[in-house]
Scaffold this motif. Structure first.
Motif, mmCIF file in Angstrom:
data_model
loop_
_atom_site.group_PDB
_atom_site.id
_atom_site.type_symbol
_atom_site.label_atom_id
_atom_site.label_comp_id
_atom_site.label_asym_id
_atom_site.label_seq_id
_atom_site.Cartn_x
_atom_site.Cartn_y
_atom_site.Cartn_z
ATOM 1 N N GLU A 75 -26.136 -26.463 -12.152
ATOM 2 C CA GLU A 75 -25.444 -25.221 -11.801
ATOM 3 C C GLU A 75 -24.505 -24.784 -12.930
ATOM 4 O OE1 GLU A 75 -25.005 -21.986 -9.449
ATOM 5 O OE2 GLU A 75 -26.355 -23.669 -9.069
ATOM 6 N N GLU A 76 -23.777 -25.737 -13.486
ATOM 7 C CA GLU A 76 -22.858 -25.421 -14.579
ATOM 8 C C GLU A 76 -23.622 -24.912 -15.801
ATOM 9 O OE1 GLU A 76 -19.179 -27.560 -16.913
ATOM 10 O OE2 GLU A 76 -20.856 -28.809 -16.276
ATOM 11 N N TYR A 77 -24.732 -25.541 -16.105
ATOM 12 C CA TYR A 77 -25.491 -25.159 -17.293
ATOM 13 C C TYR A 77 -26.132 -23.787 -17.153
ATOM 14 C CZ TYR A 77 -24.865 -29.862 -19.222
ATOM 15 O OH TYR A 77 -24.339 -31.015 -19.736
ATOM 16 N N LYS A 78 -26.370 -23.320 -15.929
ATOM 17 C CA LYS A 78 -26.877 -21.958 -15.736
ATOM 18 C C LYS A 78 -25.893 -20.946 -16.324
ATOM 19 C CE LYS A 78 -29.369 -22.788 -11.424
ATOM 20 N NZ LYS A 78 -29.348 -22.524 -9.961
ATOM 21 N N TYR A 79 -24.610 -21.156 -16.069
ATOM 22 C CA TYR A 79 -23.580 -20.251 -16.586
ATOM 23 C C TYR A 79 -23.378 -20.457 -18.086
ATOM 24 C CZ TYR A 79 -22.574 -19.263 -11.727
ATOM 25 O OH TYR A 79 -22.684 -18.878 -10.420
ATOM 26 N N LEU A 80 -23.444 -21.691 -18.522
ATOM 27 C CA LEU A 80 -23.256 -21.971 -19.947
ATOM 28 C C LEU A 80 -24.374 -21.375 -20.800
ATOM 29 C CD1 LEU A 80 -21.843 -25.597 -20.009
ATOM 30 C CD2 LEU A 80 -20.705 -23.502 -20.718
ATOM 31 N N GLY A 113 -28.092 -20.280 -35.390
ATOM 32 C CA GLY A 113 -28.913 -21.475 -35.166
ATOM 33 C C GLY A 113 -28.048 -22.719 -35.015
ATOM 34 N N CYS A 114 -27.027 -22.832 -35.861
ATOM 35 C CA CYS A 114 -26.097 -23.965 -35.762
ATOM 36 C C CYS A 114 -25.354 -23.953 -34.430
ATOM 37 C CB CYS A 114 -25.113 -23.952 -36.915
ATOM 38 S SG CYS A 114 -25.852 -24.380 -38.500
ATOM 39 N N LEU A 115 -24.957 -22.763 -33.987
ATOM 40 C CA LEU A 115 -24.282 -22.642 -32.699
ATOM 41 C C LEU A 115 -25.195 -23.107 -31.568
ATOM 42 C CD1 LEU A 115 -21.718 -21.377 -31.163
ATOM 43 C CD2 LEU A 115 -23.285 -19.509 -30.720
ATOM 44 N N LEU A 116 -26.448 -22.680 -31.603
ATOM 45 C CA LEU A 116 -27.409 -23.073 -30.569
ATOM 46 C C LEU A 116 -27.658 -24.573 -30.566
ATOM 47 C CD1 LEU A 116 -30.273 -20.424 -30.406
ATOM 48 C CD2 LEU A 116 -28.753 -21.169 -28.589
ATOM 49 N N VAL A 117 -27.879 -25.151 -31.735
ATOM 50 C CA VAL A 117 -28.128 -26.593 -31.824
ATOM 51 C C VAL A 117 -26.908 -27.365 -31.323
ATOM 52 C CG1 VAL A 117 -28.507 -28.513 -33.427
ATOM 53 C CG2 VAL A 117 -29.864 -26.436 -33.630
ATOM 54 N N GLY A 118 -25.724 -26.929 -31.728
ATOM 55 C CA GLY A 118 -24.504 -27.587 -31.266
ATOM 56 C C GLY A 118 -24.344 -27.504 -29.755
ATOM 57 N N ALA A 119 -24.640 -26.347 -29.189
ATOM 58 C CA ALA A 119 -24.534 -26.180 -27.738
ATOM 59 C C ALA A 119 -25.550 -27.052 -27.007
ATOM 60 C CB ALA A 119 -24.731 -24.711 -27.366
ATOM 61 N N LEU A 120 -26.771 -27.108 -27.530
ATOM 62 C CA LEU A 120 -27.800 -27.948 -26.905
ATOM 63 C C LEU A 120 -27.416 -29.424 -26.963
ATOM 64 C CD1 LEU A 120 -31.069 -26.222 -28.176
ATOM 65 C CD2 LEU A 120 -30.227 -26.315 -25.831
ATOM 66 N N LEU A 121 -26.939 -29.872 -28.099
ATOM 67 C CA LEU A 121 -26.543 -31.274 -28.227
ATOM 68 C C LEU A 121 -25.329 -31.585 -27.360
ATOM 69 C CD1 LEU A 121 -27.119 -31.898 -32.034
ATOM 70 C CD2 LEU A 121 -28.544 -32.631 -30.107
ATOM 71 N N SER A 122 -24.410 -30.638 -27.238
ATOM 72 C CA SER A 122 -23.259 -30.824 -26.369
ATOM 73 C C SER A 122 -23.697 -30.948 -24.907
ATOM 74 C CB SER A 122 -22.294 -29.647 -26.525
ATOM 75 O OG SER A 122 -21.210 -29.778 -25.654
ATOM 76 N N LEU A 124 -26.635 -31.947 -23.877
ATOM 77 C CA LEU A 124 -27.332 -33.230 -23.754
ATOM 78 C C LEU A 124 -26.328 -34.376 -23.642
ATOM 79 C CD1 LEU A 124 -29.990 -34.833 -23.786
ATOM 80 C CD2 LEU A 124 -29.811 -34.883 -26.280
ATOM 81 N N ALA A 125 -25.267 -34.323 -24.436
ATOM 82 C CA ALA A 125 -24.229 -35.355 -24.368
ATOM 83 C C ALA A 125 -23.568 -35.365 -22.990
ATOM 84 C CB ALA A 125 -23.184 -35.130 -25.455
ATOM 85 N N GLY A 126 -23.329 -34.185 -22.427
ATOM 86 C CA GLY A 126 -22.748 -34.103 -21.084
ATOM 87 C C GLY A 126 -23.665 -34.691 -20.036
ATOM 88 N N PHE A 127 -24.953 -34.414 -20.141
ATOM 89 C CA PHE A 127 -25.927 -34.937 -19.186
ATOM 90 C C PHE A 127 -26.019 -36.457 -19.288
ATOM 91 C CE2 PHE A 127 -30.193 -36.073 -17.804
ATOM 92 C CZ PHE A 127 -30.255 -35.432 -16.572
ATOM 93 N N ILE A 128 -26.105 -36.960 -20.509
ATOM 94 C CA ILE A 128 -26.186 -38.415 -20.707
ATOM 95 C C ILE A 128 -24.895 -39.079 -20.235
ATOM 96 C CG2 ILE A 128 -26.302 -40.242 -22.460
ATOM 97 C CD1 ILE A 128 -28.217 -38.375 -24.015
ATOM 98 N N GLY A 129 -23.756 -38.480 -20.558
ATOM 99 C CA GLY A 129 -22.475 -39.043 -20.131
ATOM 100 C C GLY A 129 -22.343 -39.106 -18.620
ATOM 101 N N MET A 130 -22.770 -38.052 -17.938
ATOM 102 C CA MET A 130 -22.701 -38.046 -16.482
ATOM 103 C C MET A 130 -23.640 -39.101 -15.902
ATOM 104 S SD MET A 130 -21.221 -36.488 -13.882
ATOM 105 C CE MET A 130 -20.840 -34.776 -14.113
ATOM 106 N N SER A 131 -24.800 -39.251 -16.498
ATOM 107 C CA SER A 131 -25.762 -40.250 -16.035
ATOM 108 C C SER A 131 -25.209 -41.667 -16.194
ATOM 109 C CB SER A 131 -27.068 -40.095 -16.820
ATOM 110 O OG SER A 131 -27.996 -41.063 -16.429
ATOM 111 N N VAL A 132 -24.625 -41.945 -17.340
ATOM 112 C CA VAL A 132 -24.054 -43.271 -17.586
ATOM 113 C C VAL A 132 -22.877 -43.517 -16.649
ATOM 114 C CG1 VAL A 132 -22.803 -44.668 -19.277
ATOM 115 C CG2 VAL A 132 -24.858 -43.455 -19.958
#
Length: 160
Positions: A75-80, A113-122, A124-132
């Protein structure tokens, strides 16, 4: 006495080689960090869960918490996605109109492109962090129940 630099960036000829000289140490440190995360994740996953101590209800609750956390992130990522898309267009337009270097027509594309890659990696880090974090909850509880508070704290610190 002031120490001399091993390599002076100005002595390296060519933009590409200068970029490699700057990016390579960062890449190496990033890979070392990822290796450390893999080691911690394996250590966490090897810890006991509720079924291991005869309390499978803990695992059912942990699964519900994890499902809820993933639903929250979706839900959060829909807005992001909308937010990042808007800023990507803004950066594209601004840096295309007024590039960082005169005559560089690709600055807008590169910066967005850098902004997009940074946002995607951020994300992904949030998803992995929540999972862990959610995987660590039940294991921390089990460590406290079946061991000592210190055991629980060690598992909690491993989970982050």
């Amino acid at each position: 006495a002031r120490a001399e630099a091993i390599v002076k960036l100005g002595d390296i000829e060519g933009d590409f080689l200068q970029m490699i000289a700057c990016a390579l140490p960062l890449f190496v440190v990033g890979m070392m960090s990822l290796a450390f995360v893999v080691v911690l994740r394996r250590k966490l996953i090897s810890k006991k869960v509720g079924a291991d101590i005869g309390v499978p209800k803990m695992d059912e609750l942990a699964k519900k918490v994890k499902t809820g956390s993933i639903a929250f992130l979706r839900e959060e990522y829909k807005y992001l996605v909308v937010y990042v898309a808007v800023w990507t267009v803004v950066v594209l337009v601004l840096f295309s109109i007024k590039p960082l270097k005169a005559g560089e027509v690709t600055d807008g594309v590169r910066c967005s492109g850098c902004l997009l890659v940074g946002a995607l990696l951020s994300g992904l880090a949030g998803f992995i962090g929540m999972s862990v974090a959610t995987d660590g909850n039940v294991r921390t509880t089990v460590a406290c129940v079946s061991g000592t508070l210190n055991d629980g704290l060690q598992v909690a610190f491993t989970a982050g």
